[in-house]
Each structure stands twice: as structure tokens, then as C-alpha cells.
Scaffold this motif. Sequence first.
Motif, PDB file in Angstrom:
ATOM      1  N   GLN A 330     -43.372 -21.041 -10.537  1.00 30.97           N
ATOM      2  CA  GLN A 330     -43.583 -21.707  -9.239  1.00 30.97           C
ATOM      3  C   GLN A 330     -42.683 -22.931  -9.108  1.00 30.97           C
ATOM      4  OE1 GLN A 330     -45.881 -20.894  -6.541  1.00 30.97           O
ATOM      5  NE2 GLN A 330     -44.478 -22.363  -5.613  1.00 30.97           N
ATOM      6  N   HIS A 331     -42.501 -23.637 -10.216  1.00 35.05           N
ATOM      7  CA  HIS A 331     -41.712 -24.874 -10.181  1.00 35.05           C
ATOM      8  C   HIS A 331     -40.203 -24.622 -10.070  1.00 35.05           C
ATOM      9  CE1 HIS A 331     -45.332 -26.850 -12.407  1.00 35.05           C
ATOM     10  NE2 HIS A 331     -45.519 -26.806 -11.093  1.00 35.05           N
ATOM     11  N   THR A 332     -39.780 -23.356 -10.178  1.00 31.68           N
ATOM     12  CA  THR A 332     -38.359 -23.071  -9.954  1.00 31.68           C
ATOM     13  C   THR A 332     -38.032 -22.976  -8.470  1.00 31.68           C
ATOM     14  OG1 THR A 332     -38.569 -20.631  -9.962  1.00 31.68           O
ATOM     15  CG2 THR A 332     -38.276 -21.732 -12.096  1.00 31.68           C
ATOM     16  N   ILE A 333     -39.033 -22.765  -7.628  1.00 33.02           N
ATOM     17  CA  ILE A 333     -38.811 -22.530  -6.198  1.00 33.02           C
ATOM     18  C   ILE A 333     -38.653 -23.866  -5.477  1.00 33.02           C
ATOM     19  CG2 ILE A 333     -39.725 -21.484  -4.095  1.00 33.02           C
ATOM     20  CD1 ILE A 333     -41.438 -19.659  -5.902  1.00 33.02           C
ATOM     21  N   THR A 334     -37.553 -24.022  -4.764  1.00 28.41           N
ATOM     22  CA  THR A 334     -37.346 -25.253  -3.998  1.00 28.41           C
ATOM     23  C   THR A 334     -36.492 -24.974  -2.776  1.00 28.41           C
ATOM     24  OG1 THR A 334     -36.492 -27.517  -4.056  1.00 28.41           O
ATOM     25  CG2 THR A 334     -35.287 -25.895  -5.351  1.00 28.41           C
ATOM     26  N   GLY A 335     -36.851 -25.618  -1.691  1.00 29.56           N
ATOM     27  CA  GLY A 335     -36.029 -25.573  -0.484  1.00 29.56           C
ATOM     28  C   GLY A 335     -35.022 -26.703  -0.435  1.00 29.56           C
ATOM     29  N   TRP A 336     -34.972 -27.493  -1.518  1.00 29.67           N
ATOM     30  CA  TRP A 336     -34.094 -28.673  -1.571  1.00 29.67           C
ATOM     31  C   TRP A 336     -33.179 -28.564  -2.796  1.00 29.67           C
ATOM     32  CZ3 TRP A 336     -34.149 -32.575   2.143  1.00 29.67           C
ATOM     33  CH2 TRP A 336     -35.160 -32.487   3.092  1.00 29.67           C
ATOM     34  N   PRO A 337     -32.122 -27.780  -2.721  1.00 26.61           N
ATOM     35  CA  PRO A 337     -31.260 -27.594  -3.899  1.00 26.61           C
ATOM     36  C   PRO A 337     -30.545 -28.863  -4.346  1.00 26.61           C
ATOM     37  CG  PRO A 337     -30.272 -26.621  -1.937  1.00 26.61           C
ATOM     38  CD  PRO A 337     -31.676 -26.973  -1.571  1.00 26.61           C
ATOM     39  N   GLY A 338     -30.451 -29.837  -3.464  1.00 23.90           N
ATOM     40  CA  GLY A 338     -29.884 -31.127  -3.840  1.00 23.90           C
ATOM     41  C   GLY A 338     -30.943 -32.133  -4.258  1.00 23.90           C
ATOM     42  N   GLY A 339     -32.178 -31.704  -4.387  1.00 25.91           N
ATOM     43  CA  GLY A 339     -33.288 -32.601  -4.698  1.00 25.91           C
ATOM     44  C   GLY A 339     -33.907 -33.126  -3.412  1.00 25.91           C
ATOM     45  N   LYS A 340     -35.246 -33.237  -3.383  1.00 28.80           N
ATOM     46  CA  LYS A 340     -35.935 -33.707  -2.187  1.00 28.80           C
ATOM     47  C   LYS A 340     -36.106 -35.220  -2.248  1.00 28.80           C
ATOM     48  CE  LYS A 340     -39.886 -32.826   0.798  1.00 28.80           C
ATOM     49  NZ  LYS A 340     -41.104 -32.010   1.006  1.00 28.80           N
ATOM     50  N   PRO A 341     -35.493 -35.942  -1.313  1.00 29.56           N
ATOM     51  CA  PRO A 341     -35.546 -37.417  -1.354  1.00 29.56           C
ATOM     52  C   PRO A 341     -36.986 -37.932  -1.320  1.00 29.56           C
ATOM     53  CG  PRO A 341     -33.898 -36.656   0.223  1.00 29.56           C
ATOM     54  CD  PRO A 341     -34.672 -35.448  -0.198  1.00 29.56           C
ATOM     55  N   GLY A 342     -37.266 -38.882  -2.202  1.00 28.82           N
ATOM     56  CA  GLY A 342     -38.561 -39.552  -2.207  1.00 28.82           C
ATOM     57  C   GLY A 342     -39.700 -38.744  -2.773  1.00 28.82           C
ATOM     58  N   PRO A 349     -36.856 -28.494  -9.806  1.00 27.54           N
ATOM     59  CA  PRO A 349     -35.667 -28.200 -10.606  1.00 27.54           C
ATOM     60  C   PRO A 349     -34.577 -29.253 -10.492  1.00 27.54           C
ATOM     61  CG  PRO A 349     -35.802 -26.728  -8.707  1.00 27.54           C
ATOM     62  CD  PRO A 349     -37.092 -27.473  -8.766  1.00 27.54           C
ATOM     63  N   GLU A 350     -34.490 -29.961  -9.363  1.00 27.62           N
ATOM     64  CA  GLU A 350     -33.460 -30.986  -9.184  1.00 27.62           C
ATOM     65  C   GLU A 350     -34.091 -32.356  -8.994  1.00 27.62           C
ATOM     66  OE1 GLU A 350     -30.786 -32.463  -9.273  1.00 27.62           O
ATOM     67  OE2 GLU A 350     -29.168 -31.016  -9.444  1.00 27.62           O
ATOM     68  N   ARG A 351     -33.300 -33.379  -9.327  1.00 32.56           N
ATOM     69  CA  ARG A 351     -33.745 -34.774  -9.226  1.00 32.56           C
ATOM     70  C   ARG A 351     -33.842 -35.220  -7.769  1.00 32.56           C
ATOM     71  NH1 ARG A 351     -28.286 -35.878 -12.008  1.00 32.56           N
ATOM     72  NH2 ARG A 351     -27.988 -34.062 -10.662  1.00 32.56           N
ATOM     73  N   ALA A 352     -34.790 -36.105  -7.507  1.00 36.61           N
ATOM     74  CA  ALA A 352     -34.931 -36.650  -6.153  1.00 36.61           C
ATOM     75  C   ALA A 352     -33.831 -37.658  -5.844  1.00 36.61           C
ATOM     76  CB  ALA A 352     -36.305 -37.302  -5.999  1.00 36.61           C
ATOM     77  N   GLU A 353     -33.370 -38.369  -6.850  1.00 40.84           N
ATOM     78  CA  GLU A 353     -32.378 -39.421  -6.637  1.00 40.84           C
ATOM     79  C   GLU A 353     -31.084 -39.088  -7.361  1.00 40.84           C
ATOM     80  OE1 GLU A 353     -32.929 -41.769  -4.539  1.00 40.84           O
ATOM     81  OE2 GLU A 353     -35.033 -41.187  -4.243  1.00 40.84           O
ATOM     82  N   PRO A 354     -29.946 -39.459  -6.806  1.00 45.20           N
ATOM     83  CA  PRO A 354     -29.805 -40.094  -5.496  1.00 45.20           C
ATOM     84  C   PRO A 354     -30.192 -39.138  -4.375  1.00 45.20           C
ATOM     85  CG  PRO A 354     -27.646 -39.484  -6.333  1.00 45.20           C
ATOM     86  CD  PRO A 354     -28.616 -39.211  -7.440  1.00 45.20           C
TER      87      PRO A 354
END
Length: 639
Positions: A330-342, A349-354
Motif C-alpha cells: 500500500q505504501h508504494t502507491i502514490t499520486g505524488w512521484p515528486g513527493g507530496k509537499p507538507g 516512497p518519496e520525500r516531502a521536502e523539498p
Amino acid sequence: MARLNLLEETRYEKLPVTVYTTPAEASVAVAARIAHLIRDKQAKGETAVLGLATGVTPVRVYAELVRLHKEEDLSFKNVITFNLDEYYPMQPGAAQSYVRFMNEQLFDHIDIDRANIHIPDGTLAEGEIIDFCLNYERQIEELGGLDLQILGIGRTGHIGFNEPGSAPNSGTRLVTLDDMTRADAARDFGGKQNVPAKAITMGIGTIFKAREIILMAWNSKKAPIVKKAVEGDISSEVPATYLQLSDNVEFILDEPAASELTRFKTPWLVKDCVWDDELKKKAVIWLAEHASKPILKLVADDYNNNGMAQLAVAHGPVYDINIAVFNQIQHTITGWPGGKPGADDSQRPERAEPAKKRTVIFSPHPDDDVISMGGTFMRLVDQGNDVHVAYQTSGNTAVWDDDVLRYVEFAIDFDERMGTNAAKLHATYDDMRTFIAQKQPNQPDTPEIRDVKGFIRKTEAIAGARYAGLNDDHIHFMALPFYETGKVKKNPVSDEDIRLTMELLQEIKPHQVFAAGDFADPHGTHIVCFNIVVEALRRLAKTEAWVADCWLWMYRGAWFEFDIHEIEMAVPISPDEVLRKRYAIFKHQSQKDPAVFPGEDRREFWVRAEDRNRETAERYDGLGFAEYAAMEAFKRYHF
């Protein structure tokens, strides 16, 4: 006890198999065995009789034998060789000739007596072939047979050119090549239509008489046929299975080629396992798909009845195992491949920052970006990340000659309409038409034709990247030197390829890099380009602090997808985004109807991409996750 454990682990394997980490390591080991045989025979004053193979598989073996000759005084003066096969008809000086191959890879670099070299003759009149083949067999027999035969394996299961249907007692003869074999050779001949339909090959019976047989196979493309040859029933449909009858055979594989064998693909079926999180995930996914159940509906009986009782007993109850694996996926699924801000990124899977990342998408060919990760590409742009795309090669060998003439004709008409003097362009066009009319299969293009083909791919790539939302100053054309030979065969990677890549990375200082991790690419360009990126980042890491915070994500190309247990980021693609991705692929018109090098899969690239992305989403859905139209998958490369 160790011996009993090994026998249990390999109980599905019907012949000896040795697995090495890499083809290079395996090749050195095979070359060492050949060298030991030669030296042992020399010490006894005897001749070493070798059966040799051609193709990509033994190239590193021959390179190591050449090194041993030049650096460690390995002499071949007591060696007599018999090659497995040759296309028919075939001139010895042709680029595809096995005579030329053996000279370039081995014979020109060692001290073998030319009279001791035997290769089937592709220049014979057809009426002479039977006598030639009988004499070939007679020469081997008079020498007491082959001491050592090395083999590769084709995807039909052929050894030599013994195609499906070959008899186990067959001798040297003229054969008709299987359609798949010809398709696999198409790139070397400039199209399957140019591949000879026949070949002269040693027979299975001849091979079988060798006192030692080593079959080598590298990369995951060979894994399915290796599994059939090693674990399957003996069948004329897979000629390599006849080797199960020999007491003198060994398969030598790299890890990807061995990946479908039971002890690697489903090790819990043959041994007690050390159950780390990764293996648990792989096993539970396998069990869910094997039982056709969502993960959270698996019960103890499913585990016990399918070889996973050890996991259930050691780490159960099974529902806790199910929950843990379900959450991992479940934690592999993301709509934010660049990381979700905040957002809390501890389970993403990806960092929120930057919040807005500098991203480089490396595309080996000028269309891999949109074919392989077009939805994610556009998502990254839409979400405000600073996205760059870098086309590593020109792709100028993959354009039809007709397209060159069409584009130049357009340029001539445009020049005339604008009142420009088009005389020089007319002359160039006439030269192009003359050259193309007389062009031989796989003959390198003239520089002018290569330029036009490169311009076609470049303008298509610009159109695709603009459609994805990029400005022109974020579109980079690298034209890495290793590729720019004008030939199907490329140059070795040089420091210049790595330097150019380092310069681009230094300029952008990305937080994310996406690169093609499709190592089963049938043309080999993807793995070369990936290794260049990795080496560039390794070198930069010694002096550039930003590299420590740069994550490298691998995507797959048009041929295969990561298995579900390998995926570390899965980006859902909506129906509208699927259409946007399709339209971006359509910008690459030279790669349609059909592409010059489509591989064996005749579907157009956009169809392959959509099918692959839909199938990934369906597999997630079948495991009990949300239903999406499509998903693009990525795996992080950990240095």
C-alpha cells in the motif's frame, strides 16, 4: 547435512547448474576451465579439441582467453577447434559471418594454427553440403571426439542451430531456422527478411559425445527457456532438454538467467528460508496470485497447502503476515512521484521536502521517456517540479530510409517556396536517393542521412516533451559518443560519455533522477545508458555534496515491467492521463506503423505501454488494492 540441503534445494533441477553474480565473473571461470584443459593436454603432449560457439554469450570468455594468451602465456598451438554452426548461405567476410566473428573475437589474437580451425562453410553449393557435413563429423571422430563443447541457448531452446523437432542422435547437417531464431537475429541483418532461412549446424548427437559440455546463459531474457531446459521434461520441442541425459554437462548462468529456477523464484518450495521483509512480501504476493485471492483473504490452509507452512509457523499468525505485507505494498502507491509537499512522508516512497524538486529524466532513446513513464513525467510537471529530460542517444539508426527522403523533399519544397537557393540541397538529395537505392542490409548510412534521421528523432522528442509541459531550455540532447557509430554495433563506453553526463548533472543538481532500468532491452542500449548514469553519480559523489540527497529511480522500457514485489513506487494513472500519455507517444511518428526495430512484439509502442500499465494496475487490484485504470512502476537504485 550441507550436501543433503543442496540436493533438496535443487531437487527440481535435472542437471548441474552453477550460478554466478555476473556474466563477467562466470566467463572468467569458464575461460579458466578451458585454459586448464589446454595446459593439461600440453603437459601430456596431447591435442585439446574444443567445440566453440558464437553469439553474444561467449564473447567475454574469448576476451579472457585472449588475455590469458597475452598476459599469462597460454598457448593454443596444441588446440584444434570445431565451431557449432554457420548461416547458409554466408560469405566468410560478411559482417554476420561466424568466420568473421571468430577471427575478430579470438583467432586473430592467439597463436592457433589456422589449419586447426574448422567452421561450417556457408559458401558451398547445396549439393556439396551432405559430403561436407559427413567429413566434419569424420574429422571430429578421428581426433577422438570433442574434449569440451561450449554452448549458448536460444529462446526456442536450440543449441547450435538444432531447432525444435531436432532428433537427439542428429549429426552435422543443413537445417531450416525457426522464425523466432530469425527474429532474434534480425537486428544484425537489418531486418528479419535479410536473415538466411537455413544454417549448417553440428547435431545434438555430435554435441552429446563431447567429454565435457558447458552451456552458458546470461540475462533475464533467457530465464524462461533456461527453466524449461533445466526443470522441464525432455522434449524435442526444447532441444536443450536432451542435455539432461548427459553425465558430462553443466549449465553456467548469471543470476538473472537463473531467476526463474524454483530455488530462486519460489525458494520456500524447496528449502527453509530466512524470512526477511522482502522475501515475505515476494512469497505472500506469489501465494495470493497462485490462490487467486486478495492478500487479506489468505488463510492458514493457503499457506500450509502451498509450501509456506514454515513462514506461517515461524512468523504467524498468518493474518498478521498478511497485514504487514499489505501495508508494505500500500505504501508504494502514490499520486505524488515528486513527493507530496507538507505530508508525513514516513510511509511514502518519496520525500516531502523539498516541496518542488529538480528532476532529471534520462531517456536512452528519444521516446523512452514518454513510452515508459509518460504519465509520471506529466504528473511531475503538473505538480510544479523543475523537470528536465535528457535524451542520451540520437536514435538515428531507428528511422526508415523513406522518411529521410520525405523530410528532405519537404525541405526542398519549403526552400523553393521561400525563394531560397536549394541547389545544394537538391544535390544532397540526389546523392541520398542513389545511396539508398543501392544500400545493403545493415550498411552504415552516409553522414548526411544519419543527420537527417537524427533531426527526425530530435524534433519528435521536442514535440513529445513540449506536450508533456516542458520548456525548450529543459530539453537536453546528449548524443553520447558510444552510440554515434552509424551502425547497429556500438562503441564501448568511454570517459567522454561519463563526462558529458556528469556535466549535465552538475548543471542541474537534481534531487531525483529517473533512468531506464530495463536490463532486458533486446538492443542493449538501456543498460549501457543506465551504467553511464550510475558511474557519473558515483564519481560526482566524491566531490559534490548534493549527490547524497539525489535519489535514483529506475523505470522499465517497452518490454517488461518490474514484478510487484520489486516495485517501490507505483504511480496511478487516470483514464485521461492514459490518453495524454498516448498522445505524447504519438508525437514519435517515425516509431509507428511499424518501428524499424520493434523486437518480436509486433504491437505498437503505445499499445505495449498501455497494456503493461493496465496489467500492473490489475495485479494490484487482484491483491486487494484500489482499482486504477493504469499504473507506472519504479524501483529505487540503492548505491
